[in-house]
Design a protein around this motif. Structure first.
Motif, PDB file in Angstrom:
ATOM      1  N   SER A  43     -11.102  10.224  -3.685  1.00 47.26           N
ATOM      2  CA  SER A  43     -11.086   8.803  -3.999  1.00 47.26           C
ATOM      3  C   SER A  43      -9.810   8.143  -3.470  1.00 47.26           C
ATOM      4  N   SER A  44      -9.415   6.983  -4.059  1.00 49.10           N
ATOM      5  CA  SER A  44      -8.281   6.246  -3.519  1.00 49.10           C
ATOM      6  C   SER A  44      -7.685   5.321  -4.572  1.00 49.10           C
ATOM      7  N   ILE A  45      -6.551   4.736  -4.218  1.00 54.20           N
ATOM      8  CA  ILE A  45      -5.841   3.795  -5.079  1.00 54.20           C
ATOM      9  C   ILE A  45      -5.862   2.429  -4.414  1.00 54.20           C
ATOM     10  N   THR A  46      -6.102   1.385  -5.206  1.00 52.32           N
ATOM     11  CA  THR A  46      -6.113   0.013  -4.708  1.00 52.32           C
ATOM     12  C   THR A  46      -5.061  -0.797  -5.448  1.00 52.32           C
ATOM     13  N   ILE A  47      -4.252  -1.563  -4.694  1.00 48.43           N
ATOM     14  CA  ILE A  47      -3.184  -2.378  -5.262  1.00 48.43           C
ATOM     15  C   ILE A  47      -3.503  -3.848  -4.994  1.00 48.43           C
ATOM     16  N   ASN A  48      -3.393  -4.677  -6.030  1.00 53.56           N
ATOM     17  CA  ASN A  48      -3.663  -6.116  -5.899  1.00 53.56           C
ATOM     18  C   ASN A  48      -2.501  -6.935  -6.448  1.00 53.56           C
ATOM     19  N   GLY A  49      -2.146  -8.010  -5.737  1.00 59.47           N
ATOM     20  CA  GLY A  49      -1.120  -8.928  -6.215  1.00 59.47           C
ATOM     21  C   GLY A  49       0.282  -8.569  -5.780  1.00 59.47           C
ATOM     22  N   ILE A  50       0.538  -7.314  -5.466  1.00 63.53           N
ATOM     23  CA  ILE A  50       1.849  -6.844  -5.042  1.00 63.53           C
ATOM     24  C   ILE A  50       1.690  -5.952  -3.815  1.00 63.53           C
ATOM     25  N   GLU A  51       2.823  -5.579  -3.226  1.00 61.65           N
ATOM     26  CA  GLU A  51       2.803  -4.691  -2.080  1.00 61.65           C
ATOM     27  C   GLU A  51       2.949  -3.237  -2.531  1.00 61.65           C
ATOM     28  N   LYS A  52       2.493  -2.327  -1.701  1.00 68.20           N
ATOM     29  CA  LYS A  52       2.560  -0.903  -2.040  1.00 68.20           C
ATOM     30  C   LYS A  52       3.986  -0.405  -2.217  1.00 68.20           C
ATOM     31  N   ASN A  53       4.951  -1.061  -1.534  1.00 68.37           N
ATOM     32  CA  ASN A  53       6.338  -0.612  -1.668  1.00 68.37           C
ATOM     33  C   ASN A  53       7.008  -1.130  -2.940  1.00 68.37           C
ATOM     34  N   GLN A  54       6.240  -1.780  -3.810  1.00 62.24           N
ATOM     35  CA  GLN A  54       6.748  -2.215  -5.111  1.00 62.24           C
ATOM     36  C   GLN A  54       6.180  -1.364  -6.251  1.00 62.24           C
ATOM     37  N   VAL A  55       5.510  -0.264  -5.886  1.00 58.46           N
ATOM     38  CA  VAL A  55       4.853   0.590  -6.880  1.00 58.46           C
ATOM     39  C   VAL A  55       5.472   1.984  -6.852  1.00 58.46           C
ATOM     40  N   LEU A  56       5.851   2.486  -8.032  1.00 62.37           N
ATOM     41  CA  LEU A  56       6.407   3.829  -8.166  1.00 62.37           C
ATOM     42  C   LEU A  56       5.594   4.612  -9.195  1.00 62.37           C
TER      43      LEU A  56
END
Length: 367
Positions: free
Chosen positions: A265-278
């Protein structure tokens, strides 16, 4: 009357000092130091790196031995290629590849312009390197390849057409303090796990175990999941993980569990950028990873990272890495609380200095 004035003066001076100390208490770390010693490195391990048949699109720091494939390092590996994420075009003075222990490799290729630093011995057949190669021990090369800069080593066994100098001029101490990192990073991961959870609407699909997370109004959005929730959502046929957070916020996902199995499967990020997620696997000792499209950086400083396939759009910070997973250069740029230091907190100073104030005032009054 004079004694009373002295007492007032001491009290006012201490009060002013206390206000300064309270105001000076640090709260946040900026993005250039947010991940301590691992900041700026696409892959960072506190011990050995035994990955093969893949590549890393940014800088790499290895706290143990670099030994891709097997004991002879016979499998190829590409360091700081620029195929995805932020391109690396460092000057020769920068170290893009740092190994605290020994380096064994038959086919490592490098791009990006920077240099290599090795704390032990290096056996590197047919090296391709744009910058310098600094080896504190013995450098052995069986021929071929090219080094754009100079090879500096304690002793040298290689072809005469490669330039070489005794290791005197270059940096002799490691560009990375792995010893400090081995203490700070686990402590930092644990500290992040204790932050109060944000207001988050979490739903779990009863059929495919997919997890949907919608954070409310938050600057530092803290989300808590279990390793089972992550593993079920990111399994073969799993529904994946979908995260929505306010624009400009930083998201920390604390994952609780010693063993984490991720297989699809996969991860989806909304509203922010991937480099803001830890993703903070603060107590994980084993992460088994395969065929996942991962969004965000991974902090798992006491974990062994194993598996094959898939890719990570973010930094990978682990104890040991042996997974042939491609890591793309999306460095974490979020805003995190600073690592708590051993310096007494303002409240401690307040109690201590208040006692000194009374003591000093009494002495002056009795004088």
């Amino acid at each position: 009357m004079k004694r009373q004035k002295r007492t007032r003066f001491v009290s006012a001076a201490v009060t002013g000092t206390l206000l300064v100390l309270l105001a000076a208490s640090p709260v946040r770390a900026n993005s250039t130091t947010a991940l301590l010693g691992a900041t700026g490195f696409n892959i960072f391990t506190l011990s050995d790196f035994t990955v093969s048949n893949t590549d890393v699109a940014g800088r790499i720091g290895v706290g143990g031995n670099f030994n891709p494939g097997n004991a002879n390092g016979s499998q190829g590996f590409t360091v700081v290629s620029n195929q995805s994420g932020t391109a690396i075009n460092d000057p020769i003075s920068a170290y893009d590849f740092v190994v605290a222990g020994n380096l064994y490799n038959n086919g490592t290729q490098m791009s990006g312009g920077g240099s290599v630093w090795v704390g032990g011995n290096a056996t590197w057949n047919s090296p391709t390197l744009p910058g310098n190669l600094v080896v504190k021990g013995t450098f052995t090369d069986n021929g071929g390849g090219s080094v754009g800069g100079t090879i500096y080593s304690g002793s040298y066994a290689g072809p005469s057409y490669l330039s070489h100098s005794a290791i005197t001029a270059p940096q002799l101490t490691s560009p990375i303090d792995f010893y400090t990192a081995s203490t700070q990073l686990p402590a930092f991961a644990t500290q992040l796990s204790t932050n109060a959870a944000s207001q988050v609407n979490k739903t779990v699909n009863v059929y495919n175990k997919g997890v949907t997370l919608v954070a409310g109004s938050c600057t530092l959005c803290v989300i808590n999941l279990t390793s089972a929730e992550v593993g079920n959502a990111l399994a073969g046929g799993g529904g994946g993980i979908n995260i929505t957070a306010p624009s400009g916020s930083t998201v920390v996902v604390n994952v609780n569990g010693a063993t984490v199995n991720i297989s699809g499967s996969s991860i989806t990020i909304n509203g922010i950028e991937k480099n803001q997620v830890l993703w903070n696997f603060y107590n994980a000792t084993q992460i088994n990873y395969s065929t996942v499209g991962w969004q965000g950086s991974i902090l798992a400083p006491i974990a062994t990272f194993t598996g094959s396939g898939g890719n990570i759009d973010g930094q990978l910070i682990v104890s040991r890495d042996s997974a042939s997973t491609e890591v793309h250069n999306y460095l974490f740029t979020g805003d995190l609380p600073a690592l708590a230091s051993s310096t007494p907190e303002p409240a401690t100073w307040l109690i201590s200095l208040s006692g000194l104030c009374v003591f000093a005032a009494r002495r002056k009054y009795r004088a």
